[in-house]
Design a protein around this motif. Structure first.
Motif, PDB file in Angstrom:
ATOM      1  N   LYS A 147      38.293 -27.135 -32.470  1.00 36.01           N
ATOM      2  CA  LYS A 147      37.598 -28.134 -31.672  1.00 36.01           C
ATOM      3  C   LYS A 147      38.376 -29.440 -31.780  1.00 36.01           C
ATOM      4  CE  LYS A 147      32.785 -26.526 -31.959  1.00 36.01           C
ATOM      5  NZ  LYS A 147      31.412 -26.876 -32.445  1.00 36.01           N
ATOM      6  N   GLN A 148      38.766 -29.972 -30.640  1.00 30.76           N
ATOM      7  CA  GLN A 148      39.524 -31.217 -30.644  1.00 30.76           C
ATOM      8  C   GLN A 148      38.614 -32.404 -30.975  1.00 30.76           C
ATOM      9  OE1 GLN A 148      42.826 -31.255 -30.318  1.00 30.76           O
ATOM     10  NE2 GLN A 148      42.770 -29.029 -30.075  1.00 30.76           N
ATOM     11  N   ARG A 149      39.210 -33.476 -31.455  1.00 24.79           N
ATOM     12  CA  ARG A 149      38.459 -34.689 -31.747  1.00 24.79           C
ATOM     13  C   ARG A 149      37.848 -35.224 -30.457  1.00 24.79           C
ATOM     14  NH1 ARG A 149      38.082 -38.797 -35.515  1.00 24.79           N
ATOM     15  NH2 ARG A 149      37.819 -40.907 -34.679  1.00 24.79           N
ATOM     16  N   TYR A 150      36.589 -35.655 -30.553  1.00 22.96           N
ATOM     17  CA  TYR A 150      35.880 -36.227 -29.405  1.00 22.96           C
ATOM     18  C   TYR A 150      35.524 -37.669 -29.737  1.00 22.96           C
ATOM     19  CZ  TYR A 150      31.945 -37.159 -26.220  1.00 22.96           C
ATOM     20  OH  TYR A 150      31.104 -37.718 -25.297  1.00 22.96           O
ATOM     21  N   GLU A 151      35.937 -38.586 -28.881  1.00 22.97           N
ATOM     22  CA  GLU A 151      35.635 -39.998 -29.143  1.00 22.97           C
ATOM     23  C   GLU A 151      35.448 -40.744 -27.833  1.00 22.97           C
ATOM     24  OE1 GLU A 151      37.402 -43.932 -31.507  1.00 22.97           O
ATOM     25  OE2 GLU A 151      38.431 -42.003 -31.619  1.00 22.97           O
ATOM     26  N   ARG A 152      34.337 -41.467 -27.755  1.00 25.32           N
ATOM     27  CA  ARG A 152      34.096 -42.342 -26.610  1.00 25.32           C
ATOM     28  C   ARG A 152      33.867 -43.753 -27.139  1.00 25.32           C
ATOM     29  NH1 ARG A 152      30.070 -40.151 -22.209  1.00 25.32           N
ATOM     30  NH2 ARG A 152      31.323 -41.591 -20.976  1.00 25.32           N
ATOM     31  N   THR A 153      34.604 -44.688 -26.631  1.00 26.94           N
ATOM     32  CA  THR A 153      34.516 -46.060 -27.114  1.00 26.94           C
ATOM     33  C   THR A 153      33.239 -46.722 -26.611  1.00 26.94           C
ATOM     34  OG1 THR A 153      35.667 -46.979 -25.193  1.00 26.94           O
ATOM     35  CG2 THR A 153      37.023 -46.204 -27.048  1.00 26.94           C
ATOM     36  N   PHE A 154      32.932 -47.858 -27.230  1.00 28.46           N
ATOM     37  CA  PHE A 154      31.730 -48.599 -26.834  1.00 28.46           C
ATOM     38  C   PHE A 154      31.780 -48.977 -25.353  1.00 28.46           C
ATOM     39  CE2 PHE A 154      29.774 -52.880 -26.290  1.00 28.46           C
ATOM     40  CZ  PHE A 154      28.445 -52.478 -26.379  1.00 28.46           C
ATOM     41  N   ASP A 155      32.941 -49.447 -24.887  1.00 22.35           N
ATOM     42  CA  ASP A 155      33.057 -49.847 -23.484  1.00 22.35           C
ATOM     43  C   ASP A 155      32.831 -48.670 -22.538  1.00 22.35           C
ATOM     44  OD1 ASP A 155      33.546 -52.489 -24.112  1.00 22.35           O
ATOM     45  OD2 ASP A 155      35.731 -52.241 -24.134  1.00 22.35           O
ATOM     46  N   GLU A 156      33.215 -47.467 -22.966  1.00 22.90           N
ATOM     47  CA  GLU A 156      33.050 -46.284 -22.118  1.00 22.90           C
ATOM     48  C   GLU A 156      31.585 -45.885 -21.968  1.00 22.90           C
ATOM     49  OE1 GLU A 156      37.193 -43.775 -22.801  1.00 22.90           O
ATOM     50  OE2 GLU A 156      35.586 -43.591 -24.258  1.00 22.90           O
ATOM     51  N   VAL A 157      30.790 -46.120 -22.988  1.00 19.84           N
ATOM     52  CA  VAL A 157      29.395 -45.649 -22.956  1.00 19.84           C
ATOM     53  C   VAL A 157      28.392 -46.793 -22.848  1.00 19.84           C
ATOM     54  CG1 VAL A 157      29.955 -43.582 -24.277  1.00 19.84           C
ATOM     55  CG2 VAL A 157      29.237 -45.647 -25.485  1.00 19.84           C
ATOM     56  N   LYS A 158      28.882 -48.009 -22.726  1.00 18.75           N
ATOM     57  CA  LYS A 158      27.986 -49.179 -22.691  1.00 18.75           C
ATOM     58  C   LYS A 158      26.939 -49.063 -21.592  1.00 18.75           C
ATOM     59  CE  LYS A 158      28.125 -54.214 -22.177  1.00 18.75           C
ATOM     60  NZ  LYS A 158      29.017 -55.403 -22.031  1.00 18.75           N
ATOM     61  N   ARG A 159      27.363 -48.654 -20.402  1.00 17.64           N
ATOM     62  CA  ARG A 159      26.426 -48.552 -19.274  1.00 17.64           C
ATOM     63  C   ARG A 159      25.388 -47.465 -19.534  1.00 17.64           C
ATOM     64  NH1 ARG A 159      26.554 -50.276 -13.942  1.00 17.64           N
ATOM     65  NH2 ARG A 159      24.460 -49.924 -13.079  1.00 17.64           N
ATOM     66  N   ASN A 160      25.807 -46.338 -20.101  1.00 22.26           N
ATOM     67  CA  ASN A 160      24.858 -45.264 -20.404  1.00 22.26           C
ATOM     68  C   ASN A 160      23.830 -45.706 -21.429  1.00 22.26           C
ATOM     69  OD1 ASN A 160      26.206 -43.539 -18.689  1.00 22.26           O
ATOM     70  ND2 ASN A 160      27.434 -42.590 -20.291  1.00 22.26           N
ATOM     71  N   ILE A 161      24.282 -46.443 -22.452  1.00 17.28           N
ATOM     72  CA  ILE A 161      23.353 -46.949 -23.465  1.00 17.28           C
ATOM     73  C   ILE A 161      22.369 -47.928 -22.836  1.00 17.28           C
ATOM     74  CG2 ILE A 161      23.172 -48.291 -25.589  1.00 17.28           C
ATOM     75  CD1 ILE A 161      25.883 -47.168 -26.417  1.00 17.28           C
ATOM     76  N   GLN A 162      22.881 -48.772 -21.958  1.00 18.84           N
ATOM     77  CA  GLN A 162      22.021 -49.750 -21.285  1.00 18.84           C
ATOM     78  C   GLN A 162      20.920 -49.047 -20.488  1.00 18.84           C
ATOM     79  OE1 GLN A 162      23.825 -52.114 -18.119  1.00 18.84           O
ATOM     80  NE2 GLN A 162      22.880 -53.942 -18.978  1.00 18.84           N
ATOM     81  N   ASN A 163      21.297 -48.004 -19.756  1.00 18.84           N
ATOM     82  CA  ASN A 163      20.301 -47.252 -18.982  1.00 18.84           C
ATOM     83  C   ASN A 163      19.283 -46.585 -19.899  1.00 18.84           C
ATOM     84  OD1 ASN A 163      21.582 -47.945 -16.599  1.00 18.84           O
ATOM     85  ND2 ASN A 163      22.800 -46.074 -16.511  1.00 18.84           N
ATOM     86  N   ARG A 164      19.747 -46.053 -21.017  1.00 14.93           N
ATOM     87  CA  ARG A 164      18.855 -45.384 -21.957  1.00 14.93           C
ATOM     88  C   ARG A 164      17.848 -46.371 -22.548  1.00 14.93           C
ATOM     89  NH1 ARG A 164      19.441 -40.680 -25.253  1.00 14.93           N
ATOM     90  NH2 ARG A 164      17.973 -40.733 -27.005  1.00 14.93           N
ATOM     91  N   LEU A 165      18.345 -47.516 -23.016  1.00 18.83           N
ATOM     92  CA  LEU A 165      17.455 -48.513 -23.596  1.00 18.83           C
ATOM     93  C   LEU A 165      16.489 -49.065 -22.548  1.00 18.83           C
ATOM     94  CD1 LEU A 165      19.807 -50.502 -26.011  1.00 18.83           C
ATOM     95  CD2 LEU A 165      18.262 -48.604 -26.511  1.00 18.83           C
ATOM     96  N   TYR A 166      16.967 -49.181 -21.321  1.00 19.87           N
ATOM     97  CA  TYR A 166      16.091 -49.653 -20.250  1.00 19.87           C
ATOM     98  C   TYR A 166      14.947 -48.673 -20.024  1.00 19.87           C
ATOM     99  CZ  TYR A 166      14.637 -51.516 -15.707  1.00 19.87           C
ATOM    100  OH  TYR A 166      13.906 -52.048 -14.675  1.00 19.87           O
ATOM    101  N   ARG A 167      15.270 -47.363 -19.996  1.00 18.73           N
ATOM    102  CA  ARG A 167      14.210 -46.363 -19.802  1.00 18.73           C
ATOM    103  C   ARG A 167      13.221 -46.384 -20.971  1.00 18.73           C
ATOM    104  NH1 ARG A 167      18.695 -43.224 -18.230  1.00 18.73           N
ATOM    105  NH2 ARG A 167      18.684 -42.143 -20.249  1.00 18.73           N
ATOM    106  N   GLU A 168      13.753 -46.516 -22.195  1.00 21.24           N
ATOM    107  CA  GLU A 168      12.872 -46.552 -23.362  1.00 21.24           C
ATOM    108  C   GLU A 168      11.962 -47.783 -23.320  1.00 21.24           C
ATOM    109  OE1 GLU A 168      15.402 -46.369 -26.757  1.00 21.24           O
ATOM    110  OE2 GLU A 168      15.861 -44.217 -26.513  1.00 21.24           O
ATOM    111  N   ARG A 169      12.542 -48.935 -22.931  1.00 23.32           N
ATOM    112  CA  ARG A 169      11.758 -50.161 -22.835  1.00 23.32           C
ATOM    113  C   ARG A 169      10.690 -50.040 -21.751  1.00 23.32           C
ATOM    114  NH1 ARG A 169      14.033 -54.900 -24.554  1.00 23.32           N
ATOM    115  NH2 ARG A 169      15.226 -53.458 -25.841  1.00 23.32           N
ATOM    116  N   ARG A 170      11.033 -49.422 -20.641  1.00 23.67           N
ATOM    117  CA  ARG A 170      10.061 -49.244 -19.561  1.00 23.67           C
ATOM    118  C   ARG A 170       8.916 -48.337 -20.000  1.00 23.67           C
ATOM    119  NH1 ARG A 170      10.141 -50.010 -13.994  1.00 23.67           N
ATOM    120  NH2 ARG A 170       8.683 -48.691 -12.836  1.00 23.67           N
ATOM    121  N   ALA A 171       9.251 -47.239 -20.716  1.00 22.73           N
ATOM    122  CA  ALA A 171       8.208 -46.334 -21.199  1.00 22.73           C
ATOM    123  C   ALA A 171       7.289 -47.042 -22.184  1.00 22.73           C
ATOM    124  CB  ALA A 171       8.848 -45.113 -21.857  1.00 22.73           C
ATOM    125  N   MET A 172       7.848 -47.878 -23.046  1.00 18.25           N
ATOM    126  CA  MET A 172       7.039 -48.620 -24.014  1.00 18.25           C
ATOM    127  C   MET A 172       6.118 -49.605 -23.302  1.00 18.25           C
ATOM    128  SD  MET A 172       8.328 -51.140 -27.086  1.00 18.25           S
ATOM    129  CE  MET A 172       8.880 -52.382 -25.886  1.00 18.25           C
TER     130      MET A 172
END
Length: 244
Positions: free
Chosen positions: A162-187
């Motif tokens: 299995k090769q090393r898997y790495e995604r930088t903060f800049d690569e996933v920043k938008r996905n994290i933002q969407n996730r936190l937004y959904r969690e905040r909306r549910a709360m």
């Protein structure tokens, strides 16, 4: 409306539910317009979930552990001869040999399989001398020369990578933002519902609920239970809703 359908209980209930959805959406949108998710929050989430974004390289290997070098060399030669005669079934040959002669019983019972493991510096628990040799095997199906450890003499076969898997903060920043937004909306939605419940007078009519019969399965669908694996699972029909 001439037929009086606007007063039908199901129509009235649908209208009430539509109004609730409209009210909830408007109130939620108003509250969410005041929500901001800072870069600090996004980075904190990333740092606390690094295992989701950074996974070290791993290999999967099988081993045969033997008591002395002479036996290990003898078994290595036997494996090489068997591989030469049947190169398409190396893993099966190795597994059968591991079950027969390996003195490491836990892996011997699994045909020598050691599962996937990372390097010790990446959190792996396999001894470094074993890890170094396993990661040094370039091709799946290759076997190592015998390696000495405190447990005995090991012959390793590489079975997967299995090769090393790495995604930088800049690569996933938008996905994290969407996730936190959904969690905040549910709360916020839960908080809104709790506030509305406190203001409302809620009455549960057990006598009315008791009048609702269990739905019958469709006539063209065989009956079955959760333990009856031969029949498809029956999904009950939605019970008729009665307006309060």
């Amino acid at each position: 409306m001439r037929r009086g359908l606007d007063k039908d209980p199901e129509v009235v209930l649908e209208l009430k539910q539509a109004m609730v959805r409209k009210m909830m959406a408007a109130d939620l949108d108003k509250r969410m317009s005041q929500v901001t998710i800072t870069d600090e929050e996004l980075k904190a989430y990333y740092d606390s979930h690094l295992k989701d974004y950074i996974r070290p390289a791993k290999v999967r290997a099988s081993q045969i552990v033997l008591p002395d070098e002479a036996t290990a060399l003898k078994v290595t030669k036997e494996l090489q001869d068997a591989f030469a005669k049947d190169p398409t079934h190396k893993r099966k040959i190795f597994a059968l040999k591991a079950r027969d002669v390996s003195i490491d019983k836990p892996t011997a019972e699994l045909g020598g399989d050691m599962r996937f493991f990372a390097k010790p510096e990446d959190g792996g628990v396999v001894p470094k001398e074993i890890s170094d040799v396993a990661f040094g095997l370039k091709d799946v199906g290759k076997i190592s020369a015998p390696i000495k450890t405190a447990a005995g003499w090991h012959i390793l076969m590489l079975t997967a990578k299995k090769q090393r898997y790495e995604r930088t903060f800049d690569e996933v920043k938008r996905n994290i933002q969407n996730r936190l937004y959904r969690e905040r909306r549910a709360m916020i939605e839960r908080e809104l519902v709790d506030e509305l419940k406190k203001k409302a007078k809620i009455e549960i009519k057990d006598d009315l609920l008791a009048t609702i019969e269990d739905p019958e399965p469709p006539k063209d669908q065989p009956k079955g239970t959760e333990h009856d694996h031969g029949a498809p699972k029956v999904i009950p029909a939605r019970p008729k809703m009665v307006a309060p």
